[in-house]
Write an enzyme that holds these catalytic residues in place. Structure first.
Site, PDB file in Angstrom:
ATOM      1  NE  ARG A   1       1.310  -7.656  11.107  1.00 34.06           N
ATOM      2  CZ  ARG A   1       1.065  -6.902  10.035  1.00 34.06           C
ATOM      3  NH1 ARG A   1       1.959  -6.050   9.615  1.00 34.06           N
ATOM      4  NH2 ARG A   1      -0.066  -7.003   9.377  1.00 34.06           N
TER       5      ARG A   1
ATOM      6  CE  LYS B   1      -0.765  -0.008   5.017  1.00 39.38           C
ATOM      7  NZ  LYS B   1      -0.065   1.235   5.363  1.00 39.38           N
ATOM      8  CB  THR B   2       3.942   2.303   1.815  1.00 44.16           C
ATOM      9  OG1 THR B   2       3.359   1.957   3.078  1.00 44.16           O
ATOM     10  CG2 THR B   2       4.732   3.589   1.980  1.00 44.16           C
TER      11      THR B   2
ATOM     12  CD  GLN C   1      -3.508  -5.019   8.293  1.00 43.91           C
ATOM     13  OE1 GLN C   1      -2.485  -4.831   8.950  1.00 43.91           O
ATOM     14  NE2 GLN C   1      -3.512  -4.929   6.969  1.00 43.91           N
TER      15      GLN C   1
ATOM     16  CG  ASP D   1      -1.057   4.538   4.993  1.00 44.45           C
ATOM     17  OD1 ASP D   1      -1.767   3.575   4.644  1.00 44.45           O
ATOM     18  OD2 ASP D   1       0.133   4.414   5.333  1.00 44.45           O
ATOM     19  CD  GLU D   2      -2.153   1.566   8.465  1.00 39.67           C
ATOM     20  OE1 GLU D   2      -3.198   0.899   8.457  1.00 39.67           O
ATOM     21  OE2 GLU D   2      -1.021   1.052   8.428  1.00 39.67           O
TER      22      GLU D   2
END
Length: 678
Positions: A602, A28-29, A245, A214-215
Site C-alpha cells: 500500500r 490491472k483495472t 493478495q 477482477d480479484e
C-alpha cells in the site's frame, strides 16, 4: 490510455481462456477497462454480451466511469458490470419460473442470519458466540460445496456435527417457508441451475460470450463453479488475480482456484504483470523477499522504475501507548517539517481493537483522523427498521422482517403473543402475516391484542398499495405514518444520537429515490430491486462517495486492499498479533504473510513497522516478541530503532529465524509435490 508491452498483450489476447497474474500496483483495472473497449471496438463483441464481475460495487461504478471516456453511455448501460452476488441475483430473477420461487422473495443479510440461527439453536450453542460463528461458517461452507442438509446429516459423526446438520435443515426450511434467500444462495442457486439445466446453461453462455473477473484470487468454490458454468462452452474469459493478495480464506476464498484453472482449461494463457507503478524499489524489494517465503505455483516478482526510496524504519515501544505516541510523533514531524498531508498517512492493523490507543493519542495531540467503519451503514438500527418495513411490503411472508417491526414503534404486542403466533404459524404451515389474518387466532388471543395486530396488518396493506401507486413516496410515507422520527427521539434521548439517526434516514431516502430514478450509468430500479440491492450493500458508489478531508487514515489490513498512501505504518508487529495466535497454533502462517504483503504494497514512499515489547491483555502485562516477518525482510533495507530489548532478545530471535529456515525447507518440498499434482 497508454499501455506497456505486457498490458498490451493482456488486452489483445482474446482467443481462449486467459489468466492475468497482476501484481499490486501493476495497473490491472486499466487492463480490464482497455480489454472491454478492445472487445467492442476491435473484436466486434456486442456490449450486451460482455460481463465484468468485481467484488465491490465501488469498483463496478469506477469501471463505468472510466469506460465513459471511450464508450458512449448507451454502450456502457448494455454491459453487465456487477458484483458476483448481483450477477447471481440477476440470473435468479430471470429464471424465477424455472426455479419455482415466489418472485417477491427477500434477502437475509449476514447480521440477520446470526439472529435467525440464535433463534433456531439449542441453548448450549445459543449461549456461545464461538459456537454460533462456527455454525454460521459451516452453513456457508456447506452451501458453497453444494451439500444438502440430508447429505450433511449422513456425513455427521460427532454430536456437534449432528446438531449443526439438524440446524442447517431447520434453517433452510425457515428460509423456504418465509420466501427468503441468504447471500450464499445468490451464488449457489444459479450455479446449480446452470449445472443441471443444459438449455438454460447454453442460453447464459450465449448471453455472456465474454466474461472478465477482477480479484479472481478471492473467489470461493461456488463462484469458481459459476465461472465455469458461464464460460465452459467457449472458454472466452479473462480472470485477473494475484495469489499473494488472497487474504479472505475466513470468508471462503480459495487461492487454489488460480491453479485449478490449468487443470480445467489446459489451453489457459498466463500473463504476468510485474511492473509496479506505485511503490519505491526498496518497498517492493521488501515485499518480494517477504512473500517468497510462501509456496508459489506461479512465479511473480514486482519491479519498479521509481527511485529506490527511503529506508524502512522499525519503531519499538515499551507498551501500546508508547508505540502509538511514536507513530503520532512521526506523523506530526512529516506533516509540519516535510509538508506531508495527514490524509497521505495510513495506520494499518490486524484487528479493530488495536485502533483504540492510537485514536486516544491522536485525539490528545489534536490530529484529525478517519477510522474505517467498524459497522456498515446498513447495520444501523434505524436503517434495518425501515428496510424491514419495505421487505414486508414486498414479501409479506418474510417472518424475520415481521418480527423486527411489529413493535417498531411500540404497539404493546408482547413476547407471549408473538410466541403463540409463531407456534400457530408452524402448526398451520403459514407465515406470521398470514396467521394474523386467520380468524382462528381468536381462540388463543384476547380481542384487545387482536385489534392491535389488525391495525398493524392494515398499515402494511396500506403501504403495499401505495408502493404500486407511488413508489417514490412510499418510504417517506411509512416514516411519517408510523411517526418514526418522533419515536426515535423518545428512545434515543441524546440529541446527537437523534440527529445522527435522522441524518441516516435522510440519506436512505435520498438513495432510495435516486435508485428509483436511475441516471446515465444506472438503470431505474423497482422497489423490489432496491431492497435486495440494499440488503447486499449494492449501492451505486456515486451515492456513497464522501468528500476527502485532510485526516490520518486508520483501517485494518484487510480494509486497506486496493488503496495506496504515501506513508504507511503497519502496527502491532508482534508474534501473536501479526501473525495472529490462531494462525501460529494451526501452523497456518501463509495468509498472515500475504496480509503483511498487502500492507507493505500500500506504501508509495515511506514504510514503518512498529511493535511494543510489553502489552496489556485482560489486566495482565505480557512480554511480546517481534514478529517473525520482520526477520524475513531484507535487513540491509531496515533501520531498527535502538532499544535495549533487542539485545536482551537475541536468543529468541535466533529461535524464530531457525523456525523460519525449517519452514522454508518444508515449503520447497511441498512446492515440488504440489507442482507435480498441478
Amino acid at each position: 490510455m497508454s499501455l506497456n508491452l505486457t498490458q498490451k498483450n493482456a488486452v489483445e489476447f482474446t482467443n481462449g481462456p486467459c489468466l492475468i497474474l497482476a501484481g499490486a500496483g501493476s495497473g490491472k483495472t486499466k487492463v480490464i477497462i482497455n480489454k472491454i473497449i478492445y472487445l467492442i471496438n476491435k473484436c466486434e463483441y456486442k456490449p450486451d454480451n460482455i460481463a465484468a464481475v468485481t467484488f465491490t460495487n465501488k469498483a463496478a461504478y469506477e469501471m463505468r466511469i472510466r469506460l465513459s471516456q471511450c464508450l458512449n453511455i448507451s454502450q456502457i448501460k448494455r454491459i453487465t458490470i456487477s458484483t458476483f452476488h448481483s450477477l447471481g441475483l440477476n440470473i435468479i430473477k430471470e429464471e424465477i419460473n424455472e426455479l419455482r420461487f415466489n418472485y417477491n422473495f427477500t434477502l437475509l443479510d449476514e447480521k440477520d442470519q446470526m439472529i435467525l440461527l440464535k433463534k433456531i439453536c439449542k441453548k448450549e450453542i445459543y449461549n456461545s458466540i464461538q459456537a454460533l460463528k462456527k455454525l454460521n461458517f459451516m452453513i456457508s461452507y456447506w452451501k458453497n460445496k453444494f451439500f444438502t442438509p440430508l447429505q450433511v446429516q449422513l456425513l455427521a459423526k460427532s454430536s456437534e456435527e449432528k446438531d449443526f446438520a439438524y440446524i442447517y435443515k431447520e434453517y433452510n426450511h425457515y428460509l423456504y417457508q418465509a420466501n427468503i434467500l441468504d447471500f450464499d444462495d445468490l451464488i449457489c442457486i444459479p450455479t446449480l441451475l446452470l449445472k443441471n439445466n443444459k438449455k438454460i446453461r447454453t442460453r447464459w453462455q450465449k448471453k455472456i460470450s465474454y466474461l472478465l473477473v477482477d480479484e479472481y484470487q478471492d473467489t470461493n468454490n461456488s463462484q469458481y463453479e459459476l465461472i465455469k458454468m458461464l464460460t465452459n462452452n467457449n472458454s472466452s474469459f479473462t480472470l485477473v488475480g494475484d495469489e499473494d493478495q488472497s487474504i479472505y480464506s475466513w470468508r471462503g476464498a480459495n487461492p487454489q482456484n488460480i491453479f485449478l484453472l490449468r487443470k480445467d482449461f489446459p489451453s489457459l494463457k498466463i500473463i504476468t504483470m510485474e511492473h509496479n507503478y506505485r511503490s519505491s524499489g526498496r518497498i517492493l524489494k521488501a515485499a518480494n523477499i517477504l512473500i517468497a517465503n510462501n509456496i508459489h505455483f506461479l512465479e511473480k516478482k514486482l519491479f519498479s522504475k521509481l527511485k529506490y526510496g527511503k529506508i524502512i524504519k522499525i519503531l519499538i515501544g515499551e507498551n501500546e501507548e508508547n508505540e502509538a505516541e511514536k507513530i503520532v510523533k512521526k506523523i506530526i514531524s512529516q506533516h509540519f517539517k516535510k509538508k506531508v498531508k495527514y490524509q497521505d498517512h495510513a495506520i494499518l492493523y490486524r484487528g479493530n481493537y488495536q485502533s483504540r490507543i492510537v485514536e486516544k493519542v491522536l485525539i490528545k495531540e489534536n490530529i484529525p483522523y478517519n477510522i474505517s467503519e467498524k459497522s456498515s451503514f446498513f447495520s444501523r438500527p434505524e436503517i434495518k427498521d425501515l428496510l424491514s418495513y419495505l421487505r414486508i411490503v414486498i414479501n409479506p411472508d418474510d417472518n424475520h422482517a415481521f418480527l423486527r417491526i411489529i413493535n417498531v414503534p411500540s404497539r404493546q404486542i408482547g413476547k407471549i403473543t408473538l410466541t403463540k403466533l409463531e407456534e400457530w404459524a408452524k402448526k398451520t404451515n403459514k407465515s406470521l402475516f398470514q396467521v394474523c389474518n386467520d380468524v382462528l387466532i381468536k381462540n388463543f388471543l384476547k380481542e384487545k391484542t387482536i385489534n392491535k395486530i389488525k391495525k398493524f396488518i392494515l398499515k402494511i396493506k396500506k403501504f403495499t398499495k401505495l408502493s404500486y401507486l407511488q413508489p417514490h413516496n412510499v418510504l417517506d410515507y411509512i416514516i411519517d405514518d408510523i411517526e418514526y422520527k418522533i419515536w426515535l427521539s423518545k428512545i434515543l434521548k441524546e440529541p446527537d444520537k437523534v440527529k445522527n439517526s435522522i441524518n441516516n434516514i435522510y440519506t436512505l431516502s435520498k438513495w432510495f429515490k435516486n435508485m428509483l430514478k436511475g441516471d446515465d450509468f444506472e438503470q431505474p430500479m423497482t422497489l423490489s430491486q432496491i431492497v435486495t440491492r440494499m440488503t447486499i450493500r449494492d449501492i451505486p458508489a456515486k451515492n456513497i462517495k464522501e468528500e476527502q478531508q485532510d485526516q490520518v487514515q486508520l483501517m485494518t489490513l484487510h480494509a486497506s486492499k486496493g488503496l495506496e498512501f504515501s506513508s504507511v505504518f503497519i502496527i502491532g508487529m508482534c508474534e501473536g498479533i501479526l501473525p495472529n495466535q490462531k494462525s501460529i497454533d494451526n501452523n497456518n502462517i501463509e495468509e498472515e504473510r500475504r496480509l503483511t504483503y498487502v500492507g507493505i504494497t500500500r506504501a508509495k514512499k515511506q514504510l514503518f513497522f512498529t511493535y511494543c515489547y510489553k502489552r496489556n491483555q485482560y489486566g495482565r502485562i505480557l512480554d511480546m516478541l517481534p514478529s517473525r516477518f520482520l526477520f524475513e525482510l531484507p535487513q540491509e533495507d531496515l533501520e531498527w530503532e535502538k532499544n535495549i530489548f533487542l539485545n536482551q532478545s537475541i536468543e529468541k530471535i535466533k529461535e524464530i529465524k531457525s523456525k523460519i529456515s525449517n519452514f522454508k525447507k518444508k515449503s520447497k518440498k511441498n512446492k515440488i509435490i504440489l507442482n507435480k499434482i498441478f
